[in-house]
Design a protein around this motif. Structure first.
Motif, PDB file in Angstrom:
ATOM      1  N   SER A  58     -12.275   4.176 -31.994  1.00 36.13           N
ATOM      2  CA  SER A  58     -12.350   6.199 -32.755  1.00 36.13           C
ATOM      3  C   SER A  58     -13.792   6.361 -30.811  1.00 36.13           C
ATOM      4  N   ARG A  85      -6.880  14.911 -35.365  1.00 37.81           N
ATOM      5  CA  ARG A  85      -8.602  14.442 -35.735  1.00 37.81           C
ATOM      6  C   ARG A  85      -8.639  15.287 -36.991  1.00 37.81           C
ATOM      7  N   TYR A  86      -9.682  15.511 -37.696  1.00 33.00           N
ATOM      8  CA  TYR A  86     -10.411  15.882 -37.982  1.00 33.00           C
ATOM      9  C   TYR A  86      -9.910  16.962 -40.122  1.00 33.00           C
TER      10      TYR A  86
END
Length: 697
Positions: free
Chosen positions: A490, A664-665
């Motif tokens: 990450s 993502r997110y």
């Protein structure tokens, strides 16, 4: 003599030879006996006479032929023969047809070369040595084993060993008996056994008369014996009855060397191997390892130089064992390294500490075996004095302890570096907080990360180094930010505060860095920017449909998905329709295939969205059983995961906005829900605009 030969009065008698370690018979020596009508004449009476009158060759030839015939008979009878050693006189070898006669005999009886061995006494080489050696080489080249008989009873033994193509050395035990200094004789016998083995020769002791002699020989590595202790010479019939069917070992133990090791060249003082050993390999020695003991056999000048500081110049280093200068722990480390090299047949390395002559030094020792025989092993070792390196490491540890005292109360990630330029920087301290930020333990970091700067993303590296160079140049504190990769892959944002400090014993320009993980801070900032941009898009764009498309593109980009879309409920048709979509580059649109999705297919999703406003499909495959229609629809589009947020107008769910395969997110669904509210406003504006336009018409 002629009559005795014609009547077959010269008989072969056999004296077996044994492995004293296993009790197995390894062969037998063929001895001649003259049977004169039941009375046997001692060989000591007729052999010298026959050598003088030239009859010796004819008699010996008769014995050789009887030995070949005996081996042939054993093989024909299905018995396992043992090798037979026949005696050869120097006068025999000088015969013009000696080699051809031997070959004729073995071909006549089809006897393999390894079953017929030739014993010649060392005294036979007193005259015409080169002629004898050349003929014996001719036999050796054809696979016959040559034995030197009565070794130790003459005066030219070492000279013979140098030139003879002999594989077996027969050690005369009379050498041991005919002296008052038995201890010295024992030491010589041990040295001869070792020397012969490292020359690739097998040793057989003959004349062994009791258990004490046999056990002593075994203790010095000579296992093969012949003598009255096991058996006296006997007739062939008695040998076949008493010995032939017993335990046998037909292959003698020989020196085993590495494929790349030339035994003869290594001991040759004029060879290239010796030149390299003495000049280029560093501190090196050859030692024998036997029953947990080391004896150095050969060393070079560099070896002496490496040890001189600890040993001193007054001692004879050829007799020095480096283990004498170690404590018990280091001595065990060295011997464990040697045992590992022996067991694995691979090069092994260890580091040990030596103390002596008022000094302490550190050595790196590399060991590799080059030959072995029985339980003796010949090892090659290279030593390197690493005292300076080890002292530098100890100094580094002292610096680290000093930094620990300074940084012990700091909970942030801290590093200390000696920075000279981008290509020359030395990290001298890292605290646990640093490892935690990047997701490593100290051990994992040291094993897996070649350099601390490798953690910085390549596209941010130049910016980070520029900030450090500014600290060094302007001598002031600089704060900068960059992206870095954690152990799990990450990406995080790191804020570094760099400044210069002075540390005693280290330097005046130690670069201290205090790092903070600002990933969440950055994410919130990006979220705010995202929401602000979306709101601006809605307010600034008079065309509702363009505003929806623009907002969907921001959603897709923010969540890094393949596709963002709007699904609207059509109550009058009891279906759900895909009204808007945007796709990532290279992804095909599917809006046209989703114009009339049955309400039942999406009913579970709509129901869940009514309850909790947003949802995540983490694995589309889980729908295969509970909602096969929806699973088929998603599976056909290659969707693996999806996120959705409800679209509500006047409190009623009128559809949903979604993203296929976000990367993502995904945890930031609240922002998707907020954007869903924006899109619901745009849908309301669109519907009102359509209604007004219809009224105008």
């Amino acid at each position: 003599m002629e009559k005795a030969l014609t009547l077959g009065q010269f008989e072969p008698w056999l004296q077996p030879q044994y492995n004293h370690a296993t009790g197995a018979m390894i062969g037998a020596e063929v001895l001649v006996r003259w049977n004169q009508n039941g009375t046997y004449v001692s060989p000591a009476e007729f052999i010298p006479v026959f050598e003088e009158n030239g009859f010796i060759y004819r008699m010996d030839y008769a014995i050789w032929e009887q030995a070949c015939a005996l081996l042939r008979r054993w093989m024909d009878e299905g018995k396992t023969p043992v090798p037979l050693s026949v005696n050869v006189s120097g006068k025999d070898i000088l015969q013009a047809g000696f080699v051809s006669d031997i070959l004729t005999l073995t071909e006549k009886y089809a006897v393999p070369a390894d079953l017929l061995r030739f014993e010649i006494t060392e005294s036979a080489f007193a005259d015409f040595p080169q002629i004898l050696i050349d003929k014996l080489i001719a036999l050796s080249d054809r696979g016959f084993i040559i034995e030197i008989d009565d070794f130790g009873s003459g005066y030219s033994s070492l000279n013979i060993l140098k030139d003879m193509p002999a594989s077996v050395l027969k050690l005369d035990m009379q050498f041991f008996e005919n002296t008052e200094n038995r201890r010295r004789a024992g030491n010589i016998i041990e040295a001869v056994v070792r020397m012969a083995k490292w020359l690739g020769m097998t040793v057989i002791a003959e004349g062994v008369e009791d258990m004490a002699q046999a056990d002593y020989l075994k203790s010095v590595g000579c296992y093969y014996i012949q003598g009255y202790y096991y058996a006296r010479p006997m007739t062939v019939a008695q040998f076949e009855t008493d010995c032939l069917d017993g335990k046998k070992e037909t292959e003698l133990s020989r020196l085993k060397t590495l494929e790349t090791f030339d035994n003869s060249e290594f001991w040759n003082p004029r060879s290239m191997d010796t030149l390299i050993f003495n000049s280029f390999v560093g501190g090196a020695c050859v030692f024998e390892y036997y029953k947990g003991k080391i004896e150095v056999l050969r060393l070079n000048d560099r070896y002496i130089k490496e040890l001189a500081g600890v040993v001193g110049h007054e001692r004879e280093l050829s007799a020095v064992k480096i283990s004498e200068f170690m404590d018990d722990a280091d001595r065990e480390t060295l011997f464990a390294c040697i045992r590992k090299a022996i067991d694995s047949c691979e090069e092994t390395t260890c580091e040990v500490r030596l103390s002596g002559n008022g000094r302490t030094e550190y050595l790196r020792v590399t060991v590799r075996i080059i030959a072995r025989t029985d339980n003796r092993v010949l090892c090659y070792s290279v030593i390197t004095n690493i005292t300076a390196q080890r002292l530098a490491q100890m100094n580094e540890r002292n610096m680290a302890r000093q930094l620990d005292l300074i940084m012990s109360n700091l909970h942030a990630a801290v590093t200390a570096t000696l920075f000279r330029d981008r290509a020359d920087m030395q990290v001298i301290y890292i605290n646990n907080g640093f490892y935690e930020i990047y997701g490593y333990t100290k051990e994992q970091f040291e094993a897996e990360v070649a350099h601390i700067n490798d953690l910085i993303l390549p596209e941010d590296y130049d910016r980070a180094m520029t900030a450090v160079e500014k600290v060094m140049r302007e001598k002031r504190t600089v704060t900068h930010e960059f992206r870095a990769r954690r152990r799990d892959g990450s990406v995080i944002w790191v804020r570094y505060i760099n400044s210069l400090v002075s540390l005693d014993g280290i330097g005046d320009e130690v670069l201290i860095g205090i790092a903070t993980d600002i990933t969440e801070e950055k994410a919130k900032k990006q979220e705010l920017e995202f929401l602000n941009a979306s709101a601006h898009e809605i307010l600034a764009q008079p065309n509702c449909e363009k505003a929806i498309i623009g907002t969907l593109e921001k959603i897709r980009s923010y969540f890094a998905g393949r596709r963002a879309f709007v699904m609207e409920v059509q109550p009058d048709r009891n279906t759900v329709c895909n009204t808007y979509e945007v796709c990532a580059a290279g992804v095909s649109g599917v809006k046209e295939t989703l114009q009339a999705v049955p309400m039942a297919t999406l009913a579970p999703c709509l129901e869940l969205l009514r309850e909790q406003n947003c949802m995540v499909l983490e694995n589309v495959e889980t729908l295969q059983k509970d909602n096969p229609a929806l699973w088929r629809s998603l599976h056909a589009r290659g969707v693996h995961t999806a996120i959705m947020a409800a679209l509500r107008i006047d409190g009623k769910t009128v559809g949903f906005v979604g993203v296929d395969d976000p990367t993502r997110y995904v945890g930031h669904l609240v922002h998707l829900a907020t954007i869903g509210d924006y899109i619901a406003v745009l849908l309301t504006r669109r519907d009102l605009t359509d209604a007004i336009n219809r009224e105008k018409e």
